[in-house]
Design an enzyme around this catalytic site. Sequence first.
Site: not given
Length: 299
Positions: A14, A16, A50, A76, A107-108, A127, A167, A218, A268
């Site tokens: 998959s 993104e 966010a 998302h 989320g941030d 979540a 979750k 990052f 992914h």
Amino acid sequence: MALNQDARNRIGISFEFFPPKSEEAEGQLWKAVSELQDWNPDFVSVTYGAGGTTKAPTLATVSRFISSTPLATASHLTCVGATKEETHSVVESFRKAGVKHFVALRGDTPDGVGAPYTPHPGGYANASELVAGLRELGDFEISVSAYPEKHPESRDVAADIDMLKRKADNGADRALTQFFFDNDNFERYLEKVRAAGITIPVVPGIMPIMNLTQLKRFAGACGTVIPAFLDERFEGYDDKPEERAKVAADVAAAQIEDLARRGISDFHLYTMNRSPLVSAVLTNLGFKRNAAQSAGAAA
């Protein structure tokens, strides 16, 4: 490092993508999509900012994926900074656009990774609650996140695994991991996940390295460890983009091949809205394009 035919037949991939922020970036995105869909991914996902900051561009991007490509498309969805009613409204907008699969994330915060998180008093706290809410709203496919090297805000990996279990217990179908480069560490993490009674697929997130210096910045923000061997592999290629790209494709393909030998069957890939490096990785593994898939792409 090419996989044999049996291994390739077992593997699912998959991709993104993220919403473009300019006309130039939009052209780059759809060029990448038209090329990467030839690899016949199981699904693609589109990120969401966010506090819902990219709701409109995410919805527009997802809508175009659904209307103009043959790709199964997930959006998302975050719940930070929103009431439950606001989140439900977003879900309904995406449902009307044809979305049947969400990647459910806390989320941030709008202040960025590492800033203190305070749940919205009228919203979903995390979540796991968002997953439960989605399950009540419809028969959606639901993916969630997982962190082999722990989320930066978590006290330890055990806390992350506890959240993943909640979750999964609330109805998640799969977990997509943060990118990582230490397969031994991932295998240890997966053993702990299974020992905790979590049975959903845990899909490794694979980040082909376009720029190691940028990746380190990052990675520092999201808690990913950069092994020393990567510095050694990329040393001397700063001013040699073609050779650097070949090394990057070799590194990512080797990581996937090693994980496949350990029994992992789904991957992914974070595309960064570019196709050449991802395509090179899949070519190295022995996959073949299916050009017939591209009819009408990004029309």
